[in-house]
Every structure is written in structure tokens, then in C-alpha cells.
Design a protein around this motif. Sequence first.
Motif, PDB file in Angstrom:
ATOM      1  N   VAL A   1      17.533  -2.333  16.154  1.00 43.09           N
ATOM      2  CA  VAL A   1      17.370   0.104  16.091  1.00 43.09           C
ATOM      3  C   VAL A   1      17.457   0.698  15.230  1.00 43.09           C
ATOM      4  O   VAL A   1      18.580   0.402  14.049  1.00 43.09           O
ATOM      5  CB  VAL A   1      19.127   0.246  17.215  1.00 43.09           C
ATOM      6  CG1 VAL A   1      19.350   1.218  17.675  1.00 43.09           C
ATOM      7  CG2 VAL A   1      19.333  -1.180  18.140  1.00 43.09           C
ATOM      8  N   VAL A   2      16.767   1.573  15.106  1.00 39.97           N
ATOM      9  CA  VAL A   2      16.026   2.441  13.518  1.00 39.97           C
ATOM     10  C   VAL A   2      16.722   4.004  14.448  1.00 39.97           C
ATOM     11  O   VAL A   2      16.976   4.407  15.500  1.00 39.97           O
ATOM     12  CB  VAL A   2      15.204   2.285  13.867  1.00 39.97           C
ATOM     13  CG1 VAL A   2      15.147   3.157  12.534  1.00 39.97           C
ATOM     14  CG2 VAL A   2      14.682   1.018  13.336  1.00 39.97           C
ATOM     15  N   TYR A   3      18.158   4.120  13.573  1.00 36.91           N
ATOM     16  CA  TYR A   3      17.863   5.734  13.994  1.00 36.91           C
ATOM     17  C   TYR A   3      19.244   6.225  12.109  1.00 36.91           C
ATOM     18  O   TYR A   3      19.363   5.447  11.186  1.00 36.91           O
ATOM     19  CB  TYR A   3      19.736   5.801  14.108  1.00 36.91           C
ATOM     20  CG  TYR A   3      20.062   7.019  15.014  1.00 36.91           C
ATOM     21  CD1 TYR A   3      19.809   8.362  15.262  1.00 36.91           C
ATOM     22  CD2 TYR A   3      21.547   6.989  13.856  1.00 36.91           C
ATOM     23  CE1 TYR A   3      20.350   9.459  14.948  1.00 36.91           C
ATOM     24  CE2 TYR A   3      22.234   8.646  14.050  1.00 36.91           C
ATOM     25  CZ  TYR A   3      21.738   9.803  14.464  1.00 36.91           C
ATOM     26  OH  TYR A   3      22.296  10.433  15.036  1.00 36.91           O
ATOM     27  N   ASN A   4      18.372   7.234  11.767  1.00 33.23           N
ATOM     28  CA  ASN A   4      18.660   7.789  11.013  1.00 33.23           C
ATOM     29  C   ASN A   4      18.650   7.259   9.637  1.00 33.23           C
ATOM     30  O   ASN A   4      19.171   7.293   8.604  1.00 33.23           O
ATOM     31  CB  ASN A   4      19.778   9.221  10.645  1.00 33.23           C
ATOM     32  CG  ASN A   4      20.939   9.488   9.551  1.00 33.23           C
ATOM     33  OD1 ASN A   4      19.612  10.929   9.130  1.00 33.23           O
ATOM     34  ND2 ASN A   4      21.506   9.993   9.313  1.00 33.23           N
ATOM     35  N   ASN A   5      17.444   7.127   9.637  1.00 25.48           N
ATOM     36  CA  ASN A   5      16.579   5.865   7.991  1.00 25.48           C
ATOM     37  C   ASN A   5      18.019   4.307   7.684  1.00 25.48           C
ATOM     38  O   ASN A   5      17.903   4.084   6.878  1.00 25.48           O
ATOM     39  CB  ASN A   5      17.193   6.739   6.592  1.00 25.48           C
ATOM     40  CG  ASN A   5      16.386   6.386   5.536  1.00 25.48           C
ATOM     41  OD1 ASN A   5      15.298   5.976   6.098  1.00 25.48           O
ATOM     42  ND2 ASN A   5      16.308   6.330   4.460  1.00 25.48           N
ATOM     43  N   LYS A   6      18.524   4.422   8.968  1.00 27.77           N
ATOM     44  CA  LYS A   6      19.345   3.163   8.919  1.00 27.77           C
ATOM     45  C   LYS A   6      18.732   1.547  10.483  1.00 27.77           C
ATOM     46  O   LYS A   6      18.008   2.632  10.762  1.00 27.77           O
ATOM     47  CB  LYS A   6      20.579   3.212   9.130  1.00 27.77           C
ATOM     48  CG  LYS A   6      21.492   4.147   8.485  1.00 27.77           C
ATOM     49  CD  LYS A   6      22.573   3.866   8.623  1.00 27.77           C
ATOM     50  CE  LYS A   6      23.871   5.436   8.297  1.00 27.77           C
ATOM     51  NZ  LYS A   6      25.506   4.696   8.136  1.00 27.77           N
ATOM     52  N   VAL A   7      18.545   0.298   9.580  1.00 32.32           N
ATOM     53  CA  VAL A   7      18.204  -0.480  10.863  1.00 32.32           C
ATOM     54  C   VAL A   7      19.189  -0.969  11.054  1.00 32.32           C
ATOM     55  O   VAL A   7      20.178  -1.867  10.117  1.00 32.32           O
ATOM     56  CB  VAL A   7      17.329  -0.905  10.611  1.00 32.32           C
ATOM     57  CG1 VAL A   7      16.920  -2.334  10.828  1.00 32.32           C
ATOM     58  CG2 VAL A   7      15.596  -0.765   9.881  1.00 32.32           C
ATOM     59  N   LEU A   8      19.663  -1.344  12.297  1.00 31.99           N
ATOM     60  CA  LEU A   8      20.770  -2.401  12.225  1.00 31.99           C
ATOM     61  C   LEU A   8      19.676  -3.665  13.311  1.00 31.99           C
ATOM     62  O   LEU A   8      19.548  -2.943  14.899  1.00 31.99           O
ATOM     63  CB  LEU A   8      22.032  -1.807  12.832  1.00 31.99           C
ATOM     64  CG  LEU A   8      23.190  -2.697  14.172  1.00 31.99           C
ATOM     65  CD1 LEU A   8      23.704  -3.274  12.847  1.00 31.99           C
ATOM     66  CD2 LEU A   8      23.735  -1.940  15.063  1.00 31.99           C
ATOM     67  N   TYR A   9      20.614  -4.752  13.398  1.00 29.62           N
ATOM     68  CA  TYR A   9      19.887  -5.923  13.859  1.00 29.62           C
ATOM     69  C   TYR A   9      20.519  -6.005  14.285  1.00 29.62           C
ATOM     70  O   TYR A   9      21.650  -6.420  14.702  1.00 29.62           O
ATOM     71  CB  TYR A   9      19.188  -6.365  13.804  1.00 29.62           C
ATOM     72  CG  TYR A   9      18.262  -6.300  12.216  1.00 29.62           C
ATOM     73  CD1 TYR A   9      17.071  -6.423  12.974  1.00 29.62           C
ATOM     74  CD2 TYR A   9      18.458  -6.844  10.974  1.00 29.62           C
ATOM     75  CE1 TYR A   9      15.715  -6.119  11.991  1.00 29.62           C
ATOM     76  CE2 TYR A   9      17.434  -6.203  10.114  1.00 29.62           C
ATOM     77  CZ  TYR A   9      15.985  -5.969  10.439  1.00 29.62           C
ATOM     78  OH  TYR A   9      15.031  -5.229   9.821  1.00 29.62           O
TER      79      TYR A   9
END
Length: 225
Positions: free
Chosen positions: A146-154
Motif C-alpha cells: 500500500v503506497v501513500y504519501n511517499n510511504k510503502v507498507l506491506y
Amino acid sequence: MRKLLLFSTMVLAAGLTPAAMAAASPAPVSVQAGPTAQQLLAKTTSCKQISNGKYKTDDETGRTVAVCDAGSAVFWKADMDIDCDGQPTPRCNKTTDPWFQDGTAYPRSDGKALIADQTPYVVVPSISSTWNFEKSGLKGAGSCAVVYNNKVLYTVIGDTGPNDIIGEASYATAKALGINPDPKNGGVDSGVTYICFKNSKVSPIEDHGKSTSVGEGLAAKFVEG
């Protein structure tokens, strides 16, 4: 947002013992591992639509979101509504969330429902004529970025939602990405990209460390492909 703005004050659920509250404390969630947000988003600039039509992001919106094929993954760009379903905790229960349900489509390894404020997971639309996620190679416990506001979370695929709405993830997902996780008035209206990797599985589903390591590897292959 799909979940109406009723009131913002969060109240602890009645009847939860201190021991139960301690057990419900979420573990740290890691963000930004593996390929960068820019590298992942570069693979989602064009859409090869595989959904039979488009989805709404909320009950009151039009159908604007397509599900797209990207080789080894499927993606969609939408909002984020907050899923607090699963085992009740001080943050996710019938008091804090009027839409709360004590089950998730895909259980933990112990057979119990997921814990929304501990496990980062995404919600896929229930199978319908618009899209059958299983036919696209996705399944419960599948790996997603999940990509949001230049962050990636698996994350993992942890629950299913309405068959005509897309764009929802767990309390833990939102919090880790810096999005307000309140199930009543949280979430974000746009800017979220969900990338789910085909034929993948995280086991056990509730192990965020495992979902991160699996996701990193799949994301690296996705970016290189």
C-alpha cells in the motif's frame, strides 16, 4: 467517507479487562522497506483494466475506480476507509465503530478473526460481476503493498467488503501510513495505491514481519519486471 461522521470521541469498550487490553496492544509496524514508493508507482502509470466496469469509493460517489492488471500484480488507486472488524480491542469494538463486526473473511493461524489495530491488511471487494479477485490470482493472506504519501507498507489481504465499493484497509494499515485510523471519521479521500501480488501468500497471515519480507521480495521482482 463511506462511514458517516457521527462523532469523533472514542470510548473504550465496556467489559475489557486490563489483561485483555494489554493483549490487544499492537506490535510495531514497519514502513518503507524494499523498493521505494516512486519505483512502485512508476509501474502503475497506465491501467490495463481487468474489472468489468468501475467501483465507487463510497456509497455516495460515482464509479471511478478501475482494477488494473500489471503483470505479476493487480492494482487500484482509491481512497482509504477504515476497517476495524475482527477481534474486539479498546480501539476497535462496537462502541468505537458503529459498523463493527467481530469477524474477518480470513482468520489468523489460530482460527480466530484478525485484529484490525494490530495486523496491517487490505480489504478487497466481495466477488461480483464487476470483478472476481480470485480469478485474478488474488486470495486471502495474499501479499499487497500500500503506497501513500511517499510511504510503502506491506500488508495482506485480510477481509472482503461491499461488492461495489473499493478502497479500505485496517486500522493498523492507516496508522502506519500516517492516516487517521479512527473508524468513525478517519481515512483519506484519495491518493492511496493498492498493489496486490498474484499467487502470493503470507503465512501466518497475522505476522507483519513475514508480510514485510514476502512483500519486499515480490515488490522487487515487480519493479524489475
